[in-house]
Design a protein around this motif. Structure first.
Motif, PDB file in Angstrom:
ATOM      1  N   PHE A 104     -28.473  60.876 -30.352  1.00  0.00           N
ATOM      2  CA  PHE A 104     -29.421  61.817 -30.604  1.00  0.00           C
ATOM      3  C   PHE A 104     -28.953  62.758 -30.093  1.00  0.00           C
ATOM      4  O   PHE A 104     -29.733  63.437 -29.569  1.00  0.00           O
ATOM      5  CB  PHE A 104     -31.013  61.366 -30.906  1.00  0.00           C
ATOM      6  CG  PHE A 104     -31.829  60.428 -31.704  1.00  0.00           C
ATOM      7  CD1 PHE A 104     -31.932  60.583 -33.208  1.00  0.00           C
ATOM      8  CD2 PHE A 104     -30.936  58.697 -31.056  1.00  0.00           C
ATOM      9  CE1 PHE A 104     -32.168  59.438 -33.715  1.00  0.00           C
ATOM     10  CE2 PHE A 104     -31.301  58.181 -31.968  1.00  0.00           C
ATOM     11  CZ  PHE A 104     -31.560  58.337 -33.414  1.00  0.00           C
ATOM     12  N   GLU A 105     -27.988  62.796 -29.522  1.00  0.00           N
ATOM     13  CA  GLU A 105     -26.955  63.737 -28.438  1.00  0.00           C
ATOM     14  C   GLU A 105     -27.026  65.607 -28.985  1.00  0.00           C
ATOM     15  O   GLU A 105     -26.958  65.685 -30.048  1.00  0.00           O
ATOM     16  CB  GLU A 105     -25.513  63.325 -27.982  1.00  0.00           C
ATOM     17  CG  GLU A 105     -24.705  64.004 -27.068  1.00  0.00           C
ATOM     18  CD  GLU A 105     -24.994  63.213 -25.606  1.00  0.00           C
ATOM     19  OE1 GLU A 105     -23.884  62.678 -25.156  1.00  0.00           O
ATOM     20  OE2 GLU A 105     -25.401  61.564 -26.244  1.00  0.00           O
ATOM     21  N   GLY A 106     -28.376  65.561 -28.084  1.00  0.00           N
ATOM     22  CA  GLY A 106     -28.332  67.570 -28.360  1.00  0.00           C
ATOM     23  C   GLY A 106     -29.635  67.761 -29.347  1.00  0.00           C
ATOM     24  O   GLY A 106     -30.139  68.835 -29.222  1.00  0.00           O
ATOM     25  N   GLU A 107     -30.067  66.671 -29.637  1.00  0.00           N
ATOM     26  CA  GLU A 107     -31.029  66.571 -30.659  1.00  0.00           C
ATOM     27  C   GLU A 107     -32.648  67.627 -30.210  1.00  0.00           C
ATOM     28  O   GLU A 107     -33.559  67.920 -30.750  1.00  0.00           O
ATOM     29  CB  GLU A 107     -31.708  65.937 -31.134  1.00  0.00           C
ATOM     30  CG  GLU A 107     -30.189  65.198 -32.599  1.00  0.00           C
ATOM     31  CD  GLU A 107     -29.840  66.257 -33.297  1.00  0.00           C
ATOM     32  OE1 GLU A 107     -30.988  66.937 -33.445  1.00  0.00           O
ATOM     33  OE2 GLU A 107     -28.919  66.693 -33.495  1.00  0.00           O
ATOM     34  N   PHE A 108     -33.115  66.514 -29.163  1.00  0.00           N
ATOM     35  CA  PHE A 108     -34.279  67.110 -28.465  1.00  0.00           C
ATOM     36  C   PHE A 108     -34.484  68.021 -27.033  1.00  0.00           C
ATOM     37  O   PHE A 108     -33.377  68.301 -26.771  1.00  0.00           O
ATOM     38  CB  PHE A 108     -35.143  65.540 -27.596  1.00  0.00           C
ATOM     39  CG  PHE A 108     -34.937  64.972 -28.757  1.00  0.00           C
ATOM     40  CD1 PHE A 108     -35.527  64.940 -30.388  1.00  0.00           C
ATOM     41  CD2 PHE A 108     -33.749  63.479 -29.093  1.00  0.00           C
ATOM     42  CE1 PHE A 108     -35.071  64.159 -31.193  1.00  0.00           C
ATOM     43  CE2 PHE A 108     -33.895  62.890 -29.769  1.00  0.00           C
ATOM     44  CZ  PHE A 108     -34.537  62.595 -31.462  1.00  0.00           C
TER      45      PHE A 108
END
Ligand code: ADP
Ligand code: MG
Length: 160
Positions: free
Chosen positions: A156-160
């Motif tokens: 989820f790197e960079g997703e939130f």
């Protein structure tokens, strides 16, 4: 956007405005899969669980057409070095052999396990799993709560 963090578990929510956004998000996650990840998909009928798996498989490089396993209970896909076992236990009346089959599949290091309607067999799933909870919002939008043990942060790197 909300972010909650405990020592071992991350919980984030994001809004996916339409099915294309869900497919794109899922494809990014799919492109980061290493094998062995277990993803539980939660939400009512039509919430977007299968749509997520379609994107996930595409991102992982699977070229076969992905369809709902709601009648077959299980669909399998594979590409070089990675497999996705997609389960849907909605119509499962008695868990029987499935428990053993699921447990064996969970032991395959190259296999990603994605499960819709896990309830009857959730005790077989590892507690260290990724949970995506889909909630319909007005129009085509979906709120998705993404909960994952910290060791899966690479997905989820960079997703939130
Ligand atoms: P489930 O597996 O949860 O029952 P599906 O993924 O099969 O749900 O179906 C979701 C339906 O909703 C599809 O027809 C999809 O195109 C539509 N849809 C509309 N907006 C979205 C969205 N933001 N995310 C996912 N699906 C969406
Ligand atoms: Mg489905």
């Amino acid at each position: 956007m909300a972010m909650h963090q405990t020592k071992s578990q991350q919980i984030n929510t994001l809004e996916l405005l339409d099915s294309a956004s869900t497919l794109a998000f899922a494809a990014r996650v799919g492109s980061r899969l290493k094998g062995g990840e277990v993803i539980e998909l939660i939400g009512d009928l039509g919430a977007g669980k299968t749509t997520f798996v379609i994107g996930l498989a595409k991102g992982a490089g699977i070229t076969e057409q992905v369809s709902s396993p709601s009648f077959t209970i299980r669909n399998d896909y594979s590409t070089k070095g990675l497999s996705i076992a997609h389960f849907d236990f909605f119509r499962l009346s008695e868990s029987g052999d499935l428990q053993e089959i699921l447990a064996e599949t969970l032991n395959e290091p190259q296999t990603v396990v994605a499960v819709e309607w896990a309830d009857t067999l959730s005790h077989v799933l590892p507690s260290e799993r990724i949970k995506l909870k889909f909630r319909p919002l007005p129009s085509d939008s979906r709120a998705v709560e993404v909960a994952y043990p910290i060791q899966y942060a690479y997905l989820f790197e960079g997703e939130f």
